[in-house]
Enzyme design. Structure first.
Site, PDB file in Angstrom:
ATOM      1  N   ASP A 114      -9.868  -3.696  -5.344  1.00 41.31           N
ATOM      2  CA  ASP A 114      -9.281  -2.826  -4.327  1.00 41.31           C
ATOM      3  C   ASP A 114      -9.815  -1.408  -4.499  1.00 41.31           C
ATOM      4  O   ASP A 114      -9.637  -0.795  -5.559  1.00 41.31           O
ATOM      5  CB  ASP A 114      -7.758  -2.846  -4.460  1.00 41.31           C
ATOM      6  CG  ASP A 114      -7.040  -2.161  -3.310  1.00 41.31           C
ATOM      7  OD1 ASP A 114      -7.679  -1.414  -2.556  1.00 41.31           O
ATOM      8  OD2 ASP A 114      -5.826  -2.384  -3.165  1.00 41.31           O
ATOM      9  N   HIS A 127      -8.273  -4.888  -0.992  1.00 39.34           N
ATOM     10  CA  HIS A 127      -7.000  -4.310  -0.578  1.00 39.34           C
ATOM     11  C   HIS A 127      -6.199  -5.284   0.286  1.00 39.34           C
ATOM     12  O   HIS A 127      -4.972  -5.277   0.252  1.00 39.34           O
ATOM     13  CB  HIS A 127      -7.253  -3.016   0.200  1.00 39.34           C
ATOM     14  CG  HIS A 127      -6.028  -2.193   0.417  1.00 39.34           C
ATOM     15  ND1 HIS A 127      -5.318  -1.633  -0.616  1.00 39.34           N
ATOM     16  CD2 HIS A 127      -5.372  -1.832   1.555  1.00 39.34           C
ATOM     17  CE1 HIS A 127      -4.288  -0.951  -0.134  1.00 39.34           C
ATOM     18  NE2 HIS A 127      -4.301  -1.059   1.172  1.00 39.34           N
ATOM     19  N   SER A 160       0.844  -1.187   0.000  1.00 37.22           N
ATOM     20  CA  SER A 160       0.000   0.000   0.000  1.00 37.22           C
ATOM     21  C   SER A 160       0.885   1.245   0.000  1.00 37.22           C
ATOM     22  O   SER A 160       1.654   1.440  -0.927  1.00 37.22           O
ATOM     23  CB  SER A 160      -0.963  -0.038   1.197  1.00 37.22           C
ATOM     24  OG  SER A 160      -1.988   0.898   1.037  1.00 37.22           O
TER      25      SER A 160
END
Length: 682
Positions: free
Chosen positions: A620, A652, A533
């Site tokens: 996501d 995600h 991320s």
């Protein structure tokens, strides 16, 4: 590329997956071996330590061969006994009720995520929220526990959390706007079908703020919180006024401590001391690392009484008020700590643990009047422990230690924290874990895995990972660079790794990697870096800054096209994110600064990049699959060996189900070991 329903886009992603699989097909035996290693270390049929709530002990079950867990409960036989029953996986539990079997609820769905689960205070009804796509949009249902009857309630398309009001008559939940920002708080009357009669009790109109709601531990107050990354706005409403809110009564009293003020963050909890109501408030007004004060609810205009004064470097993070004491979580010296606050004396008693590097936190403290505090503890080498702390006696009682099968011995592994001096003189903490039989770190060049994150004041704390043993047992040193932008060393650590100081995050990581090479811990052809991320942004940045230091880079759901995303307010989370990264639409300095580090824009010609594996998910909503897809394509244009793997039914957090998750982990570990030259290592 943003049209994820487009046949051309799906075809492109499937072609990328096929190409990646063909390139990595030789790792299939190693993946299977690692999967079996992970599986073989876990007791697949197990139970969690029960949590007391009302007349029941609540706990979870896992069953061998099942992807998902079961939520269960058993009746309390002795109301005066706070010792949780010792349950064994293979023995019947007297009076056990299986409230929710996620394996049944998931059915044939490829993805399943439980976003909310709750039971009314009287124990008669339950709710749960489910996401079947990975896009973090949930559907909530309600069931009568005694009869098993599914009530007509169907609340669709909401944010992850939902909870009953204390009387069980209403459900509190939030919804999101088109930019995936939780912006509205609603009350739903239990028994209503759909959302037609639901009442909006709050709407946050500022696109830079999110909204949420919940009840205090005392159940005396209903809290509506609205905030950005640097501002909090909290309204406290008496729980007895919930029905009036639902009826649309505009005269319901709303209590607040701070007006909405730029840079002022705060949270509020409620305590009753000698019959008087108090608000305990954690805030950072004139206190960078926060201070704790209290005010009487009947006189909020009074001068706040300081309970825990501000101490630079001691970051107060949370307070949880129970009837007789409060639990305070804070951070000092890079370690997460827990203390018990005495309401009468304001003394904060820290709970001591027996390891130099550890993570400790409160969790599962459901009852307002409980005499003990449930804690979770872990370190890099110790399997997680569940403990109860008796506040009166100071006794720390072990309720369960996770079992690592296969003869695991924590004494076979070492852990330490070293400090690396960055180019600007800042000392960066680095955590190391290794298996002792391969020698001490620094005594010879070893394969080394270097992990980093460094954003949102999120800390990467010590904790044991069963899957990590598949690296350690092959001689890999596992390292975490606690770079600026995280929260390990207090608020200043975060402030010096965001907006116009964001490059510190990247240069800190490079300085750590260079130190590890120069001091004989590893060599560039033996080091793999990883982050996910915002940590994926870190990976993309260091690949451009210092490609010569790494053999490979693994980027999970990486935020690698950050400038394009932050320039588009219509995308999920963009406006909220401006306080983390800056607003390049309005500030040319921010635009130029972001353009100087964002990975996609800074891919360089004529550079010998390390091997790169980017992993993403089609559904996501936080970091679109488009970003790693573009990044990988650009890297290939300059000759990099870059691969993309896209999960077609996931979000995600990746795939759902524990066995699926273990296989995904094994996939990545096999790539890491192969890149280090350890494909054939036992």
């Amino acid at each position: 590329m943003r049209e994820k329903e487009s046949p051309e886009v799906i075809s492109h992603l499937e072609a990328e997956n096929a190409y990646t699989e063909s390139r990595l097909a030789h790792l299939a035996p190693l993946r299977e071996k690692i999967f079996e290693e992970i599986k073989g270390r876990v007791r697949e049929t197990d139970l969690s330590v029960p949590i007391r709530r009302g007349d029941w002990w609540y706990y979870g079950r896992s069953v061998e061969g099942k992807q998902y867990g079961l939520n269960c409960r058993a009746p309390i036989t002795d109301p005066d006994d706070w010792t949780p029953p010792k349950l064994t996986p293979d023995a019947d539990v007297p009076g056990e009720q299986i409230l929710f079997d996620a394996n049944v609820e998931a059915g044939e769905s490829e993805f399943f995520s439980l976003g909310a689960f709750g039971v009314t205070m009287d124990g008669t009804r339950m709710l749960w929220g489910v996401d079947l796509a990975g896009d973090e949009r949930y559907t909530v249902r309600v069931r009568d526990i005694a009869t098993g009857e599914l009530l007509p309630d169907l609340i669709e398309g909401i944010a992850g959390g939902a909870s009953f009001t204390p009387d069980g008559r209403f459900i509190l939940y939030s919804t999101v706007d088109d930019a995936w920002r939780p912006d509205r708080v609603w009350l739903h009357r239990v028994g209503d079908a759909g959302r037609e009669n639901d009442v909006e009790v709050f709407h946050e109109e500022d696109e830079g703020f999110w909204a949420g709601a919940g009840f205090t531990r005392s159940h005396a107050f209903f809290q509506i919180a609205s905030g950005s990354k640097v501002v909090d706005d909290v309204a406290m409403i008496r729980a007895e006024d919930v029905e009036r809110l639902y009826a649309g009564d505009d005269d319901v009293e709303s209590l607040s401590v701070f007006d909405r003020e730029d840079g002022v963050e705060h949270s509020i909890d409620h305590a009753v001391i000698d019959g008087r109501d108090w608000f305990y408030v954690l805030h950072n007004q004139g206190a960078e690392d926060f201070t704790l004060v209290r005010l009487p609810v009947d006189d909020l205009g009074a001068e706040p009484e300081v309970v825990i004064p501000h101490t630079p470097g001691v970051r107060l993070e949370d307070i949880d008020c129970l009837r007789d004491f409060a639990v305070v979580e804070y951070r000092s010296g890079g370690i997460a700590r827990v203390g018990i606050l005495d309401y009468a004396t304001h003394e904060l008693r820290e709970i001591a643990f027996d390891e130099p590097l550890y993570t400790a936190g409160a969790g599962g403290n459901a009852e307002w009047a409980q005499p003990t505090v449930r804690l979770n503890f872990s370190s890099f080498v110790s399997p997680s422990r569940v403990l109860d702390y008796d506040v009166a006696s100071g006794e720390l009682m072990l309720r369960k230690q996770a079992e690592v099968l296969g003869g695991y011995n924590p004494d076979d592994y070492g852990q330490e924290r070293l400090w690396v001096t960055a180019e600007d003189g800042t000392r960066i903490p680095v955590s190391l874990v290794w298996k002792r039989s391969f020698g001490e770190p620094g005594a010879g060049e070893r394969p080394l895995f270097l992990y980093g994150y460094g954003s949102y004041e999120h800390s990467i704390d010590p904790g044991m990972g069963v899957s990590r043993l598949s690296m350690l047992d092959r001689g890999v040193v596992y390292a975490i660079a606690h770079v600026r932008g995280g929260g390990e060393m207090g608020r200043a650590w975060y402030e010096n790794g965001k907006t116009l100081t964001k490059r510190n995050t990247f240069t800190d990581f490079v300085d750590v990697a260079r130190h590890l090479v120069e001091h004989g811990y590893t060599a560039p052809d033996k080091m793999v870096a990883s982050g996910g991320s915002a940590g994926g942004l870190l990976m993309g940045a260091v690949a451009n800054l210092a490609p010569e230091l790494f053999a490979g880079i693994l980027a999970d759901v990486p935020f690698v096209d950050a400038l394009t995303t932050i320039l588009d307010p219509s995308l999920p989370l963009t406006v909220i994110e401006w306080e983390e990264w800056g607003n390049p639409l309005e500030d040319p300095e921010v635009y130029d600064y972001m353009a100087s580090y964002t990975p996609y824009e800074n891919v360089r010609e004529g550079v010998d990049y390390p091997k790169i594996l980017a992993v993403t998910s089609l559904n996501d909503t936080r970091v679109f699959y488009v970003e790693p897809a573009k990044w990988v394509a650009r890297l290939r244009e300059v000759g990099a060996d870059a691969l993309l793997k896209c999960e077609m039914v996931a979000g995600h957090g990746g795939v759902s189900g524990r066995y699926n998750s273990w296989r995904e982990t094994a996939y990545e570990l096999a790539w890491i070991l192969d890149t280090m030259g350890l494909r054939d290592a036992d």
